[in-house]
Design a protein around this motif. Sequence first.
Motif, mmCIF file in Angstrom:
data_model
loop_
_atom_site.group_PDB
_atom_site.id
_atom_site.type_symbol
_atom_site.label_atom_id
_atom_site.label_comp_id
_atom_site.label_asym_id
_atom_site.label_seq_id
_atom_site.Cartn_x
_atom_site.Cartn_y
_atom_site.Cartn_z
ATOM 1 N N LEU A 41 -11.237 7.840 10.012
ATOM 2 C CA LEU A 41 -10.633 9.645 10.703
ATOM 3 C C LEU A 41 -11.055 10.778 9.152
ATOM 4 N N LYS A 42 -11.583 11.883 9.226
ATOM 5 C CA LYS A 42 -12.059 12.967 9.359
ATOM 6 C C LYS A 42 -11.505 14.041 10.150
ATOM 7 N N SER A 43 -10.810 14.202 9.426
ATOM 8 C CA SER A 43 -9.400 15.654 10.172
ATOM 9 C C SER A 43 -11.024 16.917 10.554
ATOM 10 N N SER A 44 -11.015 17.373 11.576
ATOM 11 C CA SER A 44 -11.185 18.491 11.442
ATOM 12 C C SER A 44 -11.319 19.747 11.167
ATOM 13 N N GLN A 45 -10.184 19.750 10.640
ATOM 14 C CA GLN A 45 -9.769 21.109 9.821
ATOM 15 C C GLN A 45 -8.181 20.898 8.895
ATOM 16 N N GLY A 46 -8.543 21.231 7.803
ATOM 17 C CA GLY A 46 -7.366 21.153 6.912
ATOM 18 C C GLY A 46 -7.624 19.664 5.953
ATOM 19 N N ASN A 47 -6.495 19.638 5.412
ATOM 20 C CA ASN A 47 -7.033 18.139 3.828
ATOM 21 C C ASN A 47 -5.542 17.403 4.285
ATOM 22 N N ILE A 48 -4.811 17.277 5.347
ATOM 23 C CA ILE A 48 -4.154 16.256 5.275
ATOM 24 C C ILE A 48 -5.273 14.398 5.746
ATOM 25 N N GLN A 49 -4.791 13.504 5.278
ATOM 26 C CA GLN A 49 -5.197 12.283 5.336
ATOM 27 C C GLN A 49 -4.486 11.219 6.167
ATOM 28 N N LEU A 50 -5.281 10.629 7.571
ATOM 29 C CA LEU A 50 -4.724 10.007 8.282
ATOM 30 C C LEU A 50 -5.086 8.968 8.000
ATOM 31 N N THR A 51 -4.446 7.814 7.642
ATOM 32 C CA THR A 51 -5.270 6.313 7.168
ATOM 33 C C THR A 51 -4.303 5.255 8.129
ATOM 34 N N PRO A 52 -5.183 4.856 8.848
ATOM 35 C CA PRO A 52 -4.643 3.340 10.243
ATOM 36 C C PRO A 52 -4.382 1.970 9.319
ATOM 37 N N GLY A 53 -3.277 1.666 10.248
ATOM 38 C CA GLY A 53 -2.116 -0.122 9.787
ATOM 39 C C GLY A 53 -1.887 -0.027 10.993
ATOM 40 N N ASN A 54 -1.021 -1.300 10.640
ATOM 41 C CA ASN A 54 0.048 -2.210 11.642
ATOM 42 C C ASN A 54 1.043 -2.554 11.240
ATOM 43 N N VAL A 55 2.169 -2.323 12.013
ATOM 44 C CA VAL A 55 3.272 -2.495 11.907
ATOM 45 C C VAL A 55 3.665 -3.608 12.783
ATOM 46 N N THR A 56 4.770 -4.637 12.373
ATOM 47 C CA THR A 56 5.607 -5.604 13.135
ATOM 48 C C THR A 56 6.640 -5.298 13.863
ATOM 49 N N ASP A 57 6.774 -6.203 15.042
ATOM 50 C CA ASP A 57 8.214 -5.471 15.081
ATOM 51 C C ASP A 57 8.982 -5.528 14.342
ATOM 52 N N THR A 58 9.105 -6.328 13.081
ATOM 53 C CA THR A 58 10.596 -6.555 11.999
ATOM 54 C C THR A 58 10.180 -5.165 10.822
ATOM 55 N N GLY A 59 9.172 -4.257 10.968
ATOM 56 C CA GLY A 59 9.014 -3.614 10.013
ATOM 57 C C GLY A 59 7.604 -3.305 8.699
ATOM 58 N N LEU A 60 7.513 -4.540 8.844
ATOM 59 C CA LEU A 60 6.205 -4.788 8.040
ATOM 60 C C LEU A 60 5.255 -3.934 8.072
ATOM 61 N N ILE A 61 4.452 -3.613 7.375
ATOM 62 C CA ILE A 61 3.528 -2.137 7.427
ATOM 63 C C ILE A 61 2.260 -3.081 6.677
ATOM 64 N N THR A 62 1.342 -2.909 6.976
ATOM 65 C CA THR A 62 -0.079 -3.323 6.848
ATOM 66 C C THR A 62 -1.454 -2.326 6.430
ATOM 67 N N MET A 63 -1.911 -1.791 5.380
ATOM 68 C CA MET A 63 -2.412 -0.549 5.930
ATOM 69 C C MET A 63 -3.965 -1.264 5.646
ATOM 70 N N GLN A 64 -5.117 -0.516 6.992
ATOM 71 C CA GLN A 64 -6.400 -1.235 6.986
ATOM 72 C C GLN A 64 -7.442 0.018 6.109
ATOM 73 N N GLU A 65 -8.382 -0.071 6.284
ATOM 74 C CA GLU A 65 -9.651 0.635 5.784
ATOM 75 C C GLU A 65 -10.340 1.262 7.074
ATOM 76 N N THR A 66 -9.990 0.944 8.270
ATOM 77 C CA THR A 66 -10.717 1.115 9.527
ATOM 78 C C THR A 66 -9.872 1.045 10.719
ATOM 79 N N LEU A 67 -10.421 1.738 11.232
ATOM 80 C CA LEU A 67 -9.690 2.332 13.002
ATOM 81 C C LEU A 67 -9.679 0.178 13.888
ATOM 82 N N SER A 68 -10.864 -0.110 13.719
ATOM 83 C CA SER A 68 -11.494 -1.238 14.465
ATOM 84 C C SER A 68 -10.401 -2.325 13.442
ATOM 85 N N ALA A 69 -10.121 -2.621 12.754
ATOM 86 C CA ALA A 69 -9.124 -3.592 11.550
ATOM 87 C C ALA A 69 -7.904 -2.921 12.090
#
Length: 249
Positions: A41-69
Amino acid sequence: YDSYENASEKIVSEKFIYNVSGAEIPARIGWWNFEEKQDTLKSSQGNIQLTPGNVTDTGLITMQETLSASDIEYIDGPTAINGALHIQKGAMFKIEIPEDLSTYSFMFDVKIPDYSSFRSLIQTNPANNDDTDICINKSGAIGIGALGYHGKCLLDTWHRIIVSVNEGAPSIYLDGAFVGGGTTSNERWVLKSKGAYLFCDNDGNIADFDIAEIAMWDTALNDAQVAAIGVIGGIIVNFNHKNRRKLYN
């Protein structure tokens, strides 16, 4: 046709209306309308970055490099000018900001398919070891227990939710109208530069839904500004230095 009987290319008509409230809409520091399909994802305005990831039902987060991942896929949006994303259960975004923000606003254009679960919108805790801070509950209302729940999102219907936080005190708007919120500042609603999350929770308050637009401001939008932004189907543009809403048929 011109004088030589040459036909012109198709003429596209657009309808413009004045922003009758006269409210000045501040510039967004982040904006994603998913019109262009891209795996990062690239923002159409501004410099805020969104990075995709996944979270489990117990709160464990894994960041990903792409939306499809992250099992996020493009779908048709509510209008011809912006697409949408289908957010599978457990897919989320990390939001990266340069400094803590106690005053800010988010806009989410969302559609939910059922009332089977809570659906997190904003999680301000970088550790993700407590409950989400703004969510849609099992009745379609928006808020959190400590803040109360307000409004109602109908099933299979696009809604525009704006959360405006003024020095740690959030106000909630649904489809351009104020529906409720708090007046007391609370550290809970301060966005942390270490990392905050969208659609993320520590104990499974997540489920699939569609998102057609996300916008962010570093100011607290007021009633007039929210009304001027309007509902899904209109966007604010600058024309002759005056804000107008541009509506597409």
